[in-house]
Design a protein around this motif. Structure first.
Motif, mmCIF file in Angstrom:
data_model
loop_
_atom_site.group_PDB
_atom_site.id
_atom_site.type_symbol
_atom_site.label_atom_id
_atom_site.label_comp_id
_atom_site.label_asym_id
_atom_site.label_seq_id
_atom_site.Cartn_x
_atom_site.Cartn_y
_atom_site.Cartn_z
ATOM 1 N N CYS A 15 0.835 -1.185 0.000
ATOM 2 C CA CYS A 15 0.000 0.000 0.000
ATOM 3 C C CYS A 15 0.883 1.253 0.000
ATOM 4 C CB CYS A 15 -0.982 -0.008 1.158
ATOM 5 S SG CYS A 15 -0.411 -0.874 2.619
ATOM 6 N N CYS A 67 -3.901 -5.471 10.039
ATOM 7 C CA CYS A 67 -3.532 -4.789 8.816
ATOM 8 C C CYS A 67 -2.043 -4.853 8.561
ATOM 9 C CB CYS A 67 -4.031 -3.356 8.834
ATOM 10 S SG CYS A 67 -4.490 -2.935 7.178
ATOM 11 N N CYS A 86 -6.228 -0.752 0.066
ATOM 12 C CA CYS A 86 -6.284 -0.650 1.530
ATOM 13 C C CYS A 86 -7.450 -1.485 2.055
ATOM 14 C CB CYS A 86 -6.450 0.792 1.950
ATOM 15 S SG CYS A 86 -6.746 0.975 3.703
#
Ligand code: SF4
Ligand code: SF4
Lengths: 327, 368
Positions: free
Chosen positions: B49, B79, B307
């Motif tokens: 990302c 994440c 994301c």
């Protein structure tokens, strides 16, 4: 009641449990069709643009099922190992489905989390039982039966090296006999890494396993590697990976590369835009580049991948490892 | 030892202050730029990302300038951010840099772990010294955050174009240069004076837009093309839902020091995303509901391409926008995003909410 289970995502890991559990509670389990063109199309149409292919495909399976069942089972899978996760998209899966697909039957979206402790698995079953109006006693019994089935299934999966591949409409779990891999000692061995829902879904994976097997290659995946070998492999990491699937993937690769057993090549089948794959794939590639003991290829798949290009790359890779093994 | 860290908006101000107060030499990487992004992209995995790529670029630029110790935050998932440091370290090592990476893992109740790491970096300064340095840094951070808030309102009403930003820049310098709390107090007075000198147009009927989404893209003006400033230029008052001080509270402080506010806020997202989905996915949704309740005219949702938590959020936004009758525009950012395209979309969105507001005032309420 007819309970629908999408043949996607965690189906390939937990279907033996789910099917046994719901049937022990007296329900009928209905599976969606194997992934096909229409399922893919529905998924692409309804899912949020930016989602990864497996999540889009899951949407398609929900569409395929929703008018044939009384309820849909779409659990919120938070964690299947203590202190680990799957991926944020699994955390929000029921929410994405409910927002993106109209006219849904009731959804059984109970949380599954054993982040804190293993009891979470039972809590999950209990919550389903309550939602469906069963007594705790019956639910507990169904849970035990299903768990036993799952465990014995997983065990035999490893011992017999049986990959969870469906054959036609028949689920890998029902089509119990035919999946033994029988190869001579001289067969090429390829470690196929990827999320179960990518590598075992023949449509998504462009039948990569079938193709490899047709070439006489023995396919090894994280699902048939004994757990202790997986964890031996993942111990090389500087920091524990908090994604269960990613950890298994790295664990498999490190185990084989660091001399666990000889292997002729490694294939990483990754989803375009997959968060965990971007990180895990990088660790993998760096590890391989540093030690270079094995030919390696990464294939990214998404809805635009063409089968021809895919076949060409696969064949080139097989030529490479064949040459390597003859030398 | 020369310490460096990644950029995220004004985060460098308190970090520099903290380490320098403790006598540690600091290399602040050049502010994120095209070069940073190019370097970062060149050496990052393709599908990482955007924050991963830009912060990797920051590290490379700082190492080029002689930094030898990188301070980075860690995390426990779900994440990617929690694993950034591990992969970035490997990439930088393979590039041949020699450095140490100190990863500040979120202290799950163990503020001591954090302090121990700081003690290590600062070659065993006393707890008291660390405390004093931390306090000054924290005050600077709060002041910079406050300044951001003010600027986001002033830009929309300044009579002399660009005045707010010139004051803003000077103010950041004043904050950066203060070495003690007294000096910071003096800087504060100076800043207040300068701000009150900005001449303002009427504050009636201003459009107000809320910004929600992934924290890095919200806080780093380089990757969001200075969206706050751009909206200000279009005459819009901006409210950004997250500040750096909040991020520090959530990520680096132990849970007993956290405020209850985020939990209460998250409740607003319950009908759409009832559980934590990583990052700020659920919070983005909650913030939109909260903005709708406050009568904000529109919301812009920012996220880097791929994301994960914000994709979950994005999937429920059409519903949220409809039910709460608030226009929401999503901006997906990556290394290929272009400023011109963004400007056009911002203008179109502002036109839309302006029309809608006017219609509403005429009593012809209609949205969707
Ligand atoms: S792990 Fe990757 S492929 Fe699986 S749902 Fe998450 S982003 Fe998609
Ligand atoms: S929140 Fe988004 S941008 Fe941040 S690490 Fe996760 S996926 Fe990347």
């Amino acid at each position: 009641m007819r309970i629908g289970i999408p043949r996607a995502l965690f189906y390939y890991l937990y279907y033996p449990f789910w099917k046994t559990f719901f049937e022990a509670l007296g329900h009928q389990v209905i599976l969606s069709n194997p992934t096909n063109k229409k399922i893919l199309k529905d998924g692409l149409e309804l899912a949020v643009d930016d989602a990864c292919l497996p999540v889009k495909v899951f949407h398609g399976h929900v569409v395929d099922l929703k008018d044939k069942v009384d309820a849909l089972y779409i659990p919120r899978i938070i964690s299947i190992e203590p202190k680990e996760f799957i991926c944020p998209k699994f955390l929000g899966l029921p929410d994405m489905i409910k927002s993106s697909i109209p006219d849904l039957p009731p959804i059984i979206d109970s949380d599954l989390s054993i982040y804190k402790n293993k009891r979470g698995f039972y809590e999950h079953a209990k919550s389903i039982g309550t939602k469906l109006g069963h007594t705790e006693k019956l639910t507990a019994r169904a849970f035990r039966t299903a768990l036993k089935k799952l465990n014995s299934y997983k065990k035999s999966q490893i011992i017999e090296e049986r990959l969870p591949l469906d054959s036609g409409q028949k689920s890998f779990f029902e089509d119990y006999q035919s999946k033994n891999q029988n190869y001579g000692e001289s067969a090429l061995k390829v470690l196929l890494l990827g999320h179960p829902y990518n590598i075992y879904d023949n449509y998504i994976s462009m039948n990569i396993i079938g193709k490899l097997q047709r070439y006489g290659v023995k396919v090894i995946t994280p699902e048939i590697i004994p757990t202790q070998n997986l964890s031996a492999g993942s111990r090389y990491l500087n920091k524990k990976l908090f994604w269960t699937l990613g950890k298994n993937l790295i664990g498999s690769a490190y185990y084989y590369m660091d001399g666990g057993q000889p292997i002729d090549g490694i294939i990483h089948l990754a989803s375009f835009g997959c968060g965990p794959d971007s990180i895990v794939g990088e660790l993998l590639e760096r590890k391989i580049a540093r030690s270079r003991p094995v030919p390696f290829i990464r294939i990214n798949i998404d809805e635009h991948s063409g089968e021809e290009g895919f076949n060409t790359r696969l064949e080139a890779f097989l030529d490479l490892i064949e040459g390597g093994s003859r030398r | 030892m020369k310490v460096t860290f990644p950029h995220m908006g004004n985060l460098y101000i308190p970090l520099k202050s903290f380490f320098e107060s403790l006598g540690v030499e600091v290399v602040v990487p050049p502010l994120s730029s095209k070069r940073t992004l190019e370097l970062g992209c060149k050496y990052s995995p393709e599908f990482a990302c955007l924050p991963f790529k830009v912060t990797l670029g920051n590290f490379i630029e700082a190492l080029e300038m002689g930094a030898d110790t990188i301070v980075m935050a860690g995390g426990i998932g779900p994440c990617r951010f929690g694993y950034y440091a591990e992969v970035q370290r490997e990439i930088l090592k393979d590039l041949g840099y020699r450095f140490e990476m100190v990863v500040l893992e979120p202290p799950q109740g163990h503020v001591w772990d954090l302090i121990k790491k700081f003690k290590h970096i600062t070659s065993n300064r006393s707890f008291k010294e660390i405390y004093v340095a931390g306090k000054l840094a924290w005050k600077k951070l709060l002041m910079a955050d406050r300044l951001d808030k003010l600027a986001n309102r002033l830009r929309a009403v300044e009579m002399e174009k660009g005045k707010t930003d010139s004051v803003y820049k000077r103010a950041l310098n004043l904050i950066t240069e203060a070495r003690t709390e007294q000096e910071l107090g003096a800087a504060r007075q100076q800043i207040v004076k300068e701000i009150s000198s900005i001449k303002k147009a009427s504050e009636k009927n201003l459009l107000k837009v809320g910004l929600v989404g992934e924290i890095y893209t919200l806080l780093e003006p380089f990757v969001n093309f200075n969206i706050e400033k751009q909206l200000g230029e279009l005459g819009v008052v901006v409210d950004r839902s997250i500040s750096i001080s909040q991020w520090v509270r959530e990520n680096l402080l132990p849970s007993f020091m956290k405020s209850k506010e985020p939990e209460l806020l998250a409740k607003l997202a319950e009908p759409y995303i009832p559980c934590f989905v990583g990052g700020h996915g659920r919070e983005s949704v909650a913030q939109i509901v909260s903005y709708a309740n406050q009568g904000v005219d529109g919301v812009i949702h920012l996220l880097p391409l791929t994301c994960m938590p914000e994709i979950v959020a994005k999937s429920v936004l059409p519903k949220v926008s409809k039910i709460h009758s608030i226009p929401v525009m999503t901006l997906v950012l990556d290394e290929h995003s272009a400023e011109t395209g963004l400007r056009t979309r911002l203008e179109a969105f502002v036109d839309l909410i302006r029309e809608r507001k006017e219609e509403k005032e005429l009593g012809v309420l209609s949205w969707n």
